[in-house]
Design an enzyme around this catalytic site. Structure first.
Site, PDB file in Angstrom:
ATOM      1  N   HIS A 132     -10.054   2.736  -1.037  1.00  0.00           N
ATOM      2  CA  HIS A 132     -10.289   2.393   0.363  1.00  0.00           C
ATOM      3  C   HIS A 132     -11.095   1.101   0.386  1.00  0.00           C
ATOM      4  O   HIS A 132     -12.170   1.019   0.985  1.00  0.00           O
ATOM      5  CB  HIS A 132     -11.019   3.531   1.085  1.00  0.00           C
ATOM      6  CG  HIS A 132     -10.315   3.959   2.337  1.00  0.00           C
ATOM      7  ND1 HIS A 132     -10.960   4.290   3.501  1.00  0.00           N
ATOM      8  CD2 HIS A 132      -8.994   4.106   2.603  1.00  0.00           C
ATOM      9  CE1 HIS A 132     -10.079   4.629   4.423  1.00  0.00           C
ATOM     10  NE2 HIS A 132      -8.876   4.529   3.896  1.00  0.00           N
ATOM     11  N   ASP A 172      -5.354  14.979   0.039  1.00  0.00           N
ATOM     12  CA  ASP A 172      -4.304  14.956  -0.979  1.00  0.00           C
ATOM     13  C   ASP A 172      -4.399  16.180  -1.887  1.00  0.00           C
ATOM     14  O   ASP A 172      -3.375  16.699  -2.351  1.00  0.00           O
ATOM     15  CB  ASP A 172      -4.416  13.685  -1.832  1.00  0.00           C
ATOM     16  CG  ASP A 172      -3.896  12.451  -1.112  1.00  0.00           C
ATOM     17  OD1 ASP A 172      -3.072  12.610  -0.203  1.00  0.00           O
ATOM     18  OD2 ASP A 172      -4.320  11.340  -1.458  1.00  0.00           O
ATOM     19  N   HIS A 193       0.821  -1.205   0.000  1.00  0.00           N
ATOM     20  CA  HIS A 193       0.000   0.000   0.000  1.00  0.00           C
ATOM     21  C   HIS A 193       0.856   1.257   0.000  1.00  0.00           C
ATOM     22  O   HIS A 193       0.495   2.261  -0.615  1.00  0.00           O
ATOM     23  CB  HIS A 193      -0.927  -0.003   1.218  1.00  0.00           C
ATOM     24  CG  HIS A 193      -1.954   1.074   1.203  1.00  0.00           C
ATOM     25  ND1 HIS A 193      -3.088   1.013   0.419  1.00  0.00           N
ATOM     26  CD2 HIS A 193      -2.032   2.249   1.873  1.00  0.00           C
ATOM     27  CE1 HIS A 193      -3.812   2.098   0.614  1.00  0.00           C
ATOM     28  NE2 HIS A 193      -3.196   2.865   1.484  1.00  0.00           N
TER      29      HIS A 193
END
Length: 794
Positions: free
Chosen positions: A93, A115, A47
């Site tokens: 997610h 972000d 990840h």
């Protein structure tokens, strides 16, 4: 050095392998303590470091004349001209949403928004790409309800419109739904905020919510397959607060304008560990962090818990000395926690203190830059299962006639099914059907800049309204379009062609609203890369994405890789998802007046097909096929065949021609042919407009189901005013002269005031259905399967 923990058990907990531990010891020149091992566990997970996929991503095109920021920062940034820039990115997610669908989806939205505004951009739009198992299973219904509610809750409360997306269903997602969130942000300054720390001795400020034990080890959790035991990992799902995030957005944008913030990083996956190590590594410096100064939500938190917590709505800043107090006062006014928690070091390490003692000290690049790569052998031939599917041919299907298909007695439809019934069955397929139940829960008009709402056009369009309040809405002529796409069934059958098709369809959808494609953000959702099939799927999909993005001149500015999307069933078998490389693409609309929707506008308008024409011979054009089609799966129960060839040159020609025709005012509506082929696309245009259509198929010896329901071929359905018929024909002829040998237009019929869709061939009726029946089937497919009240679904 002896350690005070069970190494084997700790490695299992952190998702690390024995050879990882050996490498950590080599780099540290000692054994890591338990806190440091936890830091390596999250930062060396797929990840965070893309250890299985990084070599493949290097083939993507990443530069272009509009690219201001490419991969490596919190989000990509493209130059829109006129002093405006767009930040955009997509993230997944998936695993959290499988366990806690509401919070998993909500915090996915919160994370992607951070972000965007961490770059200094104001969020202006959200999109999402969702995948669920069949709605006949109550668990899948519950997952979908929770995910949609979570997305709606966070987006609506934070005040950012959710303007588009896609939803698809397949049994492979039953244990592992996909939740991908994309966000766009507008910038009107040359000052892009980057994440690399600089300025030795500069203070490091923590801003936002407090740190608790929620989200512990979320990055490692996201890098493992889902099992029944995963229910014990519910603490790995974060809890979000959109109202606090709203304050965080405003406070951060204010702080960035002051010029006193020299670097910023949100705390997403791996929390403080990731933000500290990435800021230090990107800046070529170090960071010292004092955990005693970190605002804590709970008493007695250990260093391990502080460093691996993924509590939401948190940021880390490096600021100019002497400005920290004024900045913190600004944050506190917005109801945020703010504290000086450390400083920038010349030594290139992440040093963590608690109670005056060093509890962890690790080279920054070992965590965030020089991370391990797991290399896998790429098999030269497709897996045998896929090779067998590629051998399928259309002549294996039952005989067709003017009235429909003669099915075998074992079919669940009976022995015969008419073309009318087939079209209705396809419109009733949840993947094709209206997603109104989903998008009506989203506030898509907040900020008052949405030009094309969900369900209206092939791509979302948002007005590029100046952020400083200059000019009225009517004075704003430009907009940005965005879309997310992935034909996951095609990718399953042929990863390279399927990935190319994802890029082509995204660009085609942007072109259908008149937008010039600019750049891509990708979300690679795949099963384990540790099997030959899994890595083959990932490698070939990356190859297809790279090839298509280069052809369309749409560089990849960043994105996300989500692997190990698979479920271990009760019998021990592994159920992998269909590989799903979601392409998020943005485009520039030069004049909002010309934006096209799907709906016909006037009776009498002429209907034309752009792209590969409908076959007039028995010979099968490999660019258009029933292989891998919705028709094949929905009607015949088959997911087989090799998907159509992707003619990228033709795609570029057709899309460029369409955009020019929209600009010149010839095209009044545009809709691409996708799932369900021609018949479904025509029906969708009729439903959107509440106007009928008469389509006359050319005489042909080709199978009628191929003419009606085949997919592929760079095809777009457009309507043109009848008053422009002569001028339009001249434009078509000129286009053929410009690109000799490319026949890419075909007259199909006319828009009617009748309340029906009529499709004929040589005077023979194939399809004749009233609009209200089409609409009812299309609008009620999802609510009916969810057991909802159908009276409000049409």
């Amino acid at each position: 050095m002896r350690v005070d923990y069970d190494v084997a058990a700790a490695l299992r907990h952190e998702g690390l392998k024995p050879h990882d531990y050996d490498e950590i010891c080599r780099r540290l020149q000692r054994a890591p303590n338990r806190v440091e091992l936890g830091m390596f566990g999250v930062m060396w997970s797929e990840h965070c470091c893309y250890r299985n996929s990084r070599p493949l991503l290097s083939s993507f095109p990443t530069s272009g004349h509009r690219i201001l920021v490419g991969p490596g920062e919190n989000a990509g940034v493209v130059d829109l001209g006129d002093g405006q820039s767009l930040a955009f990115k997509i993230e997944s997610h998936n695993h959290p949403s499988a366990l806690e669908p509401f919070q998993g989806a909500a915090t996915g939205v919160g994370g992607i928004l951070r972000d965007i505004f961490t770059m200094g951009a104001r969020p202006i739009a959200l999109l999402n790409a969702l995948r669920f198992g069949p709605l006949e299973d109550e668990r899948n219904v519950g997952l979908m309800e929770g995910v949609v509610e979570g997305i709606a809750h966070y987006g609506n409360c934070v005040g950012v419109p959710t303007v588009g997306g896609e939803v698809a269903f397949d049994s492979s997602y039953s244990g592992n739904p996909l939740v991908n969130a994309m966000a766009l942000g507008l910038m009107e300054t040359d000052e892009i905020v980057c994440s690399g720390a600089h300025g030795v001795g500069y203070p490091v400020i923590y801003v936002g919510s407090t740190t608790g034990r929620d989200g512990m080890g979320g990055a490692s959790f996201a890098s493992a397959e889902l099992t029944k035991a995963s229910l014990d990992d519910r603490p790995a799902v974060q809890v979000g607060d959109p109202f606090l995030e709203k304050g965080l957005i405003e406070a951060c944008l204010e702080a960035f304008k002051s010029g006193d913030v020299v670097a910023a990083q949100d705390m997403g996956a791996a929390g403080l560990t990731c933000s500290c190590s990435e800021m230090a590594a990107k800046g070529g410096l170090g960071i010292e962090l004092d955990l005693d100064r970190v605002p804590a939500r709970e008493l007695g938190m250990t260093p391990y818990e502080f460093l691996l917590s993924e509590s939401q709505e948190r940021m880390l800043f490096v600021v100019k000395p002497g400005q920290e107090q004024s900045l913190m006062e600004r944050f506190i006014r917005w109801g945020l926690q703010a504290a000086i928690v450390g400083c920038v070091l010349e030594e290139k390490v992440v040093r963590v203190l608690q109670k005056g003692e060093v509890v962890a000290e690790v080279p920054a690049n070992a965590l965030a830059d020089d991370t391990p790569i797991d290399r896998h052998e790429l098999v030269s031939d497709p897996p045998l299962e896929i090779q067998a599917k590629w051998d399928w041919q259309e002549n294996l299907l039952p005989v067709v006639g003017l009235k429909g298909i003669n099915l075998n007695s074992q079919s669940h439809f009976g022995s015969n099914i008419s073309w009318d019934e087939i079209l209705l069955k396809l419109l009733d397929d949840p993947t094709i059907a209206s997603k109104r139940w989903v998008y009506r829960q989203y506030d898509h008009q907040v900020q008052a800049n949405t030009v094309s709402a969900p369900g209206v056009s092939d791509a979302a369009v948002v007005r590029l309204r100046p952020q400083q309040g200059k000019g009225s809405v009517d004075e704003v002529k430009r907009g940005v379009a965005a879309v997310v796409d992935c034909p996951n069934r095609w990718v399953f059958l042929d990863p390279e062609r399927g990935a190319m098709a994802a890029v082509a369809e995204a660009a085609r959808n942007l072109s259908c609203v008149g937008a010039e494609p600019l750049a891509v953000t990708d979300n690679l959702n795949f099963p384990s890369p540790e099997t030959p099939t899994g890595y083959w799927q990932l490698a070939l999909a990356c190859r297809g994405l790279s090839k298509a993005c280069k052809t369309f001149s749409t560089p990849v500015t960043g994105g996300n890789v989500s692997l190990y999307n698979e479920t271990r069933l009760a019998d021990g078998k592994i159920q992998p998802i269909h590989p799903t490389p979601v392409v998020g693409m943005v485009g520039l609309v030069h004049n909002l007046v010309n934006v096209c929707g799907q709906a016909w506008l006037e009776p009498g308008d002429l209907i034309w097909l752009l792209g590969v024409p409908i076959d007039t011979t028995v010979a099968v054009d490999p660019r258009v096929s029933l292989a891998g089609s919705s028709y094949l799966e929905c009607i015949h129960g088959l997911v087989t065949g090799r998907p159509p060839e992707i003619d990228l040159k033709l795609e570029c020609l057709v899309q460029s021609f369409l955009r020019n025709s929209i600009t010149e005012g010839f095209v009044r509506s545009a809709h691409d042919l996708s799932d369900g082929g021609l018949a479904v696309a025509v029906a969708e245009c009729c439903i959107a407009a509440n106007l009928g259509a008469h389509i006359e198929l050319p005489s042909s010896d080709a199978r009628l189901d191929r003419l009606l329901f085949a997919e592929g071929g760079s095809r777009i359905l457009v309507s043109v005013p009848s008053t422009q018929a002569v001028a339009w024909q001249k434009v078509l002829n000129q286009a053929k002269t410009t690109a000799p040998g490319s026949v890419f237009d075909q007259y199909l019929g006319v828009v009617t005031a009748d309340d029906e869709l009529l499709i004929t061939q040589a005077g023979n009726r194939l399809v004749q259905l009233p609009l209200n029946q089409l609409r009812e089937c299309f609008e009620q497919a999802i609510p009916r399967r969810m057991g909802l009240d159908l009276s409000s679904s049409v």
